[in-house]
Design a protein around this motif. Structure first.
Motif, PDB file in Angstrom:
ATOM      1  N   PRO A 122      -2.804  87.779 -37.013  1.00 30.19           N
ATOM      2  CA  PRO A 122      -3.640  87.172 -37.719  1.00 30.19           C
ATOM      3  C   PRO A 122      -4.875  86.958 -36.910  1.00 30.19           C
ATOM      4  O   PRO A 122      -4.908  86.687 -35.804  1.00 30.19           O
ATOM      5  CB  PRO A 122      -2.789  85.834 -37.962  1.00 30.19           C
ATOM      6  N   ASP A 123      -5.896  86.523 -37.687  1.00 30.09           N
ATOM      7  CA  ASP A 123      -7.651  86.606 -36.975  1.00 30.09           C
ATOM      8  C   ASP A 123      -7.389  85.582 -35.937  1.00 30.09           C
ATOM      9  O   ASP A 123      -8.153  85.511 -35.068  1.00 30.09           O
ATOM     10  CB  ASP A 123      -8.388  86.241 -38.112  1.00 30.09           C
ATOM     11  N   ASN A 124      -6.667  84.541 -36.375  1.00 33.25           N
ATOM     12  CA  ASN A 124      -6.534  82.896 -35.437  1.00 33.25           C
ATOM     13  C   ASN A 124      -5.292  82.931 -34.611  1.00 33.25           C
ATOM     14  O   ASN A 124      -5.081  81.864 -34.194  1.00 33.25           O
ATOM     15  CB  ASN A 124      -7.017  82.006 -36.489  1.00 33.25           C
ATOM     16  N   ALA A 125      -4.674  84.009 -34.418  1.00 36.44           N
ATOM     17  CA  ALA A 125      -3.458  84.140 -33.579  1.00 36.44           C
ATOM     18  C   ALA A 125      -3.646  83.387 -32.228  1.00 36.44           C
ATOM     19  O   ALA A 125      -4.596  83.836 -31.590  1.00 36.44           O
ATOM     20  CB  ALA A 125      -2.886  85.407 -33.417  1.00 36.44           C
ATOM     21  N   THR A 126      -2.606  82.981 -31.865  1.00 38.43           N
ATOM     22  CA  THR A 126      -2.685  82.273 -30.621  1.00 38.43           C
ATOM     23  C   THR A 126      -1.626  82.487 -29.746  1.00 38.43           C
ATOM     24  O   THR A 126      -1.717  82.491 -28.561  1.00 38.43           O
ATOM     25  CB  THR A 126      -2.613  80.628 -30.495  1.00 38.43           C
ATOM     26  N   LYS A 127      -0.532  83.307 -30.221  1.00 42.29           N
ATOM     27  CA  LYS A 127       0.506  83.603 -29.647  1.00 42.29           C
ATOM     28  C   LYS A 127       0.798  85.110 -29.947  1.00 42.29           C
ATOM     29  O   LYS A 127       0.493  85.364 -31.203  1.00 42.29           O
ATOM     30  CB  LYS A 127       1.868  82.849 -29.897  1.00 42.29           C
ATOM     31  N   LEU A 128       1.401  85.809 -29.206  1.00 44.00           N
ATOM     32  CA  LEU A 128       1.474  87.287 -29.643  1.00 44.00           C
ATOM     33  C   LEU A 128       2.919  87.531 -29.060  1.00 44.00           C
ATOM     34  O   LEU A 128       3.238  87.507 -27.847  1.00 44.00           O
ATOM     35  CB  LEU A 128       0.561  88.332 -29.114  1.00 44.00           C
TER      36      LEU A 128
END
Length: 219
Positions: free
Chosen positions: A13-19
């Motif tokens: 997602p464009d605003n992802a903070t975790k991967l």
């Protein structure tokens, strides 16, 4: 040799903070010969435990069938909680057609550093496994060498934590116990697991993973 191509592009997602970072799904997801209970999406194997763990952590009511509803449930969850998925291996070869990381040969790796530069909102990598040979952290370290970068350890106890400085930006990493069914034996042999089970803090290997994963997914 079986050509094991990753069937899914990265879902970020464009605003992802975790991967979430793994290696490859089982070969049947490449050939399309799914089993009843599989979901045709990242970590969709009926034998895997990641979505069961996340369901317990976030109180989800997920469908475990190969339907568009099940896929969209997972995509909606990831978007809502700003979590992406990007496995390390794009293509590999196998002499034996199974899901073992050790069986991976001639891997073509995704350039996760380039991906991190494209997604500046990502602050944490959640490795689905440790630094054992052909694990996600192991492959990530190979990519780091291409950029003359290194991980700095910040926590030596399991799950091990590191940080990466990338263009002045700090990215935290943690190597969680793999959510695969094949890792259950390793979990069962952990002294921490045995101690927690003896005290009735966890009842099985799934509950142990839920306990271990929770602070990293909720932080």
């Amino acid at each position: 040799m079986f050509k094991h191509s990753h069937p899914y592009p990265a879902f970020i997602p464009d605003n992802a903070t975790k991967l979430i970072v793994g290696t490859l799904p089982p070969p049947r997801f490449t050939t399309g010969h799914l089993k009843p209970g599989d979901v045709n999406f990242c970590y969709g194997s009926r034998d895997g435990q990641l979505w069961k763990i996340l369901s317990d952590i976030f109180n989800l009511d997920l469908t475990y069938k190969n339907t568009s509803v099940a896929i969209n449930q997972r995509k909606t969850f990831l978007k809502t909680h700003k979590i992406g998925i990007c496995d390390m291996v794009a293509v590999a070869y196998r002499e034996k057609i199974d899901a073992s990381d050790l069986g991976i040969k001639q891997p073509e790796l995704r350039d996760l550093i380039a991906i991190l530069k494209q997604h500046e909102s990502i602050k944490q990598l959640l490795f689905m496994g440790g630094n054992a040979k052909n694990g996600p952290e192991y492959f990530f370290r190979k990519i780091l060498k291409n950029y003359d970068l290194k991980l700095e350890q910040t926590e030596a106890k399991t799950p091990k934590e590191h940080r990466l400085l990338l263009d002045g930006r700090e990215i935290k990493t943690v190597s969680l116990t793999a959510p695969s069914g094949a890792a259950n034996r390793a979990v069962g042999s952990m002294q921490l697991y045995k101690a927690m089970k003896k005290k009735s803090l966890v009842g099985n290997t799934l509950e142990f993973r839920v306990w271990q994963y929770t602070p990293y997914f909720l932080s």
